[in-house]
Design an enzyme around this catalytic site. Sequence first.
Site, short mmCIF file in Angstrom:
data_model
loop_
_atom_site.label_atom_id
_atom_site.label_comp_id
_atom_site.label_asym_id
_atom_site.label_seq_id
_atom_site.Cartn_x
_atom_site.Cartn_y
_atom_site.Cartn_z
N ASN A 146 0.86 -1.18 0.00
CA ASN A 146 0.00 0.00 0.00
C ASN A 146 0.90 1.23 0.00
O ASN A 146 1.55 1.53 0.99
CB ASN A 146 -0.91 -0.01 1.23
CG ASN A 146 -1.94 1.09 1.19
OD1 ASN A 146 -1.75 2.12 0.54
ND2 ASN A 146 -3.05 0.88 1.90
N GLY A 171 -5.71 -2.36 0.63
CA GLY A 171 -5.26 -1.14 -0.05
C GLY A 171 -4.00 -1.27 -0.90
O GLY A 171 -3.36 -0.26 -1.20
N ASP A 173 -1.68 -1.19 -4.03
CA ASP A 173 -1.85 -0.30 -5.19
C ASP A 173 -0.57 -0.21 -6.01
O ASP A 173 0.47 -0.78 -5.66
CB ASP A 173 -2.32 1.08 -4.75
CG ASP A 173 -1.43 1.70 -3.68
OD1 ASP A 173 -0.20 1.49 -3.72
OD2 ASP A 173 -1.95 2.42 -2.79
N HIS A 246 -15.25 -14.08 -19.63
CA HIS A 246 -16.46 -13.63 -18.95
C HIS A 246 -16.27 -12.21 -18.45
O HIS A 246 -15.15 -11.75 -18.26
CB HIS A 246 -16.81 -14.55 -17.78
CG HIS A 246 -15.67 -14.69 -16.80
ND1 HIS A 246 -14.70 -15.66 -16.93
CD2 HIS A 246 -15.33 -13.99 -15.69
CE1 HIS A 246 -13.82 -15.55 -15.95
NE2 HIS A 246 -14.18 -14.54 -15.18
N ARG A 325 -1.64 -12.20 -20.13
CA ARG A 325 -2.00 -13.51 -19.61
C ARG A 325 -3.51 -13.63 -19.77
O ARG A 325 -4.25 -12.73 -19.38
CB ARG A 325 -1.58 -13.65 -18.14
CG ARG A 325 -1.88 -15.02 -17.53
CD ARG A 325 -3.19 -14.99 -16.77
NE ARG A 325 -3.41 -16.19 -15.97
CZ ARG A 325 -4.55 -16.46 -15.32
NH1 ARG A 325 -5.57 -15.61 -15.39
NH2 ARG A 325 -4.67 -17.54 -14.61
N ASP A 327 -7.03 -15.30 -19.08
CA ASP A 327 -7.75 -16.08 -18.10
C ASP A 327 -8.75 -17.04 -18.77
O ASP A 327 -9.40 -16.68 -19.75
CB ASP A 327 -8.50 -15.13 -17.16
CG ASP A 327 -9.12 -15.83 -15.97
OD1 ASP A 327 -8.36 -16.44 -15.20
OD2 ASP A 327 -10.34 -15.76 -15.82
N GLU A 356 -4.03 -19.31 -19.90
CA GLU A 356 -4.26 -20.13 -18.71
C GLU A 356 -5.01 -21.38 -19.14
O GLU A 356 -6.21 -21.38 -19.37
CB GLU A 356 -5.09 -19.38 -17.66
CG GLU A 356 -5.26 -20.21 -16.38
CD GLU A 356 -6.54 -19.91 -15.62
OE1 GLU A 356 -6.63 -20.35 -14.46
OE2 GLU A 356 -7.44 -19.27 -16.17
N HIS A 422 -2.16 -17.45 -7.04
CA HIS A 422 -3.32 -16.99 -6.29
C HIS A 422 -4.44 -18.02 -6.29
O HIS A 422 -5.42 -17.87 -5.54
CB HIS A 422 -3.81 -15.67 -6.87
CG HIS A 422 -4.34 -15.81 -8.28
ND1 HIS A 422 -3.52 -16.03 -9.35
CD2 HIS A 422 -5.60 -15.77 -8.77
CE1 HIS A 422 -4.25 -16.13 -10.46
NE2 HIS A 422 -5.52 -15.98 -10.13
N ASP A 423 -4.33 -19.04 -7.13
CA ASP A 423 -5.36 -20.07 -7.23
C ASP A 423 -5.04 -21.34 -6.44
O ASP A 423 -5.84 -22.27 -6.43
CB ASP A 423 -5.56 -20.48 -8.70
CG ASP A 423 -6.32 -19.44 -9.50
OD1 ASP A 423 -7.22 -18.80 -8.92
OD2 ASP A 423 -6.03 -19.26 -10.69
N ASP A 467 -7.09 -20.48 -1.66
CA ASP A 467 -7.76 -19.18 -1.73
C ASP A 467 -8.91 -19.14 -0.71
O ASP A 467 -9.72 -20.06 -0.66
CB ASP A 467 -8.29 -18.99 -3.15
CG ASP A 467 -9.32 -17.89 -3.30
OD1 ASP A 467 -9.23 -16.92 -2.54
OD2 ASP A 467 -10.20 -18.03 -4.16
N ARG A 471 -3.60 -15.48 -0.39
CA ARG A 471 -3.63 -14.08 -0.86
C ARG A 471 -3.39 -13.09 0.28
O ARG A 471 -3.94 -12.00 0.29
CB ARG A 471 -4.96 -13.79 -1.56
CG ARG A 471 -5.23 -14.73 -2.73
CD ARG A 471 -6.60 -14.50 -3.36
NE ARG A 471 -6.84 -15.41 -4.48
CZ ARG A 471 -7.93 -15.41 -5.25
NH1 ARG A 471 -8.90 -14.53 -5.00
NH2 ARG A 471 -8.07 -16.28 -6.23
#
Length: 587
Positions: A146, A171, A173, A246, A325, A327, A356, A422-423, A467, A471
């Site tokens: 942050n 936060g 960024d 999506h 990348r 998705d 992916e 992250h998955d 997850d 994260r």
Amino acid sequence: MIKEAIYHRPKNNFAYAYDADTLHIVLQTKKGDMQDVQLIYGDPYDWKDEKWQTETDSMTCSGSTDLYDYWFIAVKPTFRRMRYGFYCSDGKEECYVAEDGIFSTLPTEISHFFCFPYLNKADVFQAPNWVKDTVWYQIFPERFANGDASINPEGALPWGSEDPTPSNYFGGDFQGVINNLDYLEKLGINGIYFTPIFKAYSNHKYDTIDYMEIDPQFGDKETFRTLIKECHKRGIRVMLDAVFNHSGYYFPPFQDVLENQENSQYKEWFHLWDYPVVTDPAPNYDTFAFVSSMPKLNTENKEVRDYLLEVARYWVEEFDIDGWRLDVANEVDHAFWRDFRRVVKEVKPEAYILGEIWHDSMPWLQGDQFDAVMNYPFTNGAITFFAEDDMQPTAFSHAINRVMHMYPQNVNEAAFNLLDSHDTPRILTLAKESAARVKLLYLFQLTFTGTPCIYYGDEIGMSGGQDPGCRACMEWDSSRQDQDLFQFVQGLIALRKQNALFGNKATFRFLHADDEKNVLVYEKRLGNQQLVVMLNNSESLSHVSKTIFGRELNNEISLPTQKIEHQDSASEFEVPPLGWRIFEVID
């Protein structure tokens, strides 16, 4: 001889152009069945005295799985075209393998043989050269740093004050990333992969509201432009995440559909089943998985296609990003991805396009769609063997050999080799908090073929489960960082940059797998240079017989934080528990 196990197809990963002059040919046979395999080849137009003029070259076994051996040869046809077949012998029986069958004697008619019509330079698979020398660092922007509290989302929590949840904010960024570029440069990475940065409802941003705008919690476009420029000054490339399968629930066209139903001008933008369109208790339209807030986009619709292709062009053209990348790439039609590649490469020919896909991805890796895919088959094997200790060395070597023979070599050189993301749970958690096992994972990843990726925080020993546990906020308190692990990863990255044997220019091959001792040995080879790596995946002292190598191994390479104190005997190398030995040899 098990003839029904012999397999070749003159395309994809069995016959392909490696470069403008070289063809790679592969034959699959039953494991342990053949003693000798040779390529028989010649120019299709080279007839003398009504006979086809052929040459014969021996093929080498490039790897094995539990079921198959793979035989490999690189050839340079004088006129970039050839007809070819194979000679196979198991020591007792011999046969000739051609396109229309297996023969006991060499066929005389050229029409029987496989054909590579012409090696057109335009057909050679070419990923951007810079990717092969890149070590990536994946950043989940909301959780890295942050740097500007004034743009914190409503209800943002103090940094790292709570465990991550699917809905809380801390936060993170762009300014936080800019403030820590020196840290990334010190680590040695030269590529950043950002998960989505576009305006979205969630903290993960995979539910896009506006593909042309940055989410305000990350900063504005000028801050992003500054981030790209500062990265490029340091030799760091930047790849963004495109969610084109999506949209999000609050994507204006989908909101218009919910409001106007059959009268919506955007009803063809989605895959709607019937009316009225409803989200509860279950969606009556196609979605990502069955998530009603992620309606699937109809990329066959011209308006959708034109909109998304403009998105693809805009961020490359306006901000000079270095890659996309993609998705859920396997659920989008191939025609769209061909258009996507054309648009992106027109703006920046050296942009990297990464899909992916979690399974065999050959249909997307023909040179007309993606430069690479996320190499989850590699991930699965490495995690099961090193982190979870739930696979024997022989089975692991088979798994990795299967990965290496799924695709052409020039595809493998650009493969995106990740250990977690992250998955998935973090590698330290998967390794039951064993930093020693994490080191083995990194050693294998950073000496393997492909372009490796580190998930933020893994290099300092962060842990976390599935997850949202994976994260968590990046740990910036140095007293709570595993500095030993950081220095180890830093040193490995430096070696990969400085010594070509650690990188993509050198070919990879397993030399030995000992299931009883849980020891694995492999080599990297470049010309007359060889790197020999011995890995002990057990918690006990192990030994490797010197007879495996047939030569003296003297020039040992030490890694950061490693002390080399071994008691080798005249016949064996000593390999410490959860440890390694690395030697560099010149023929």
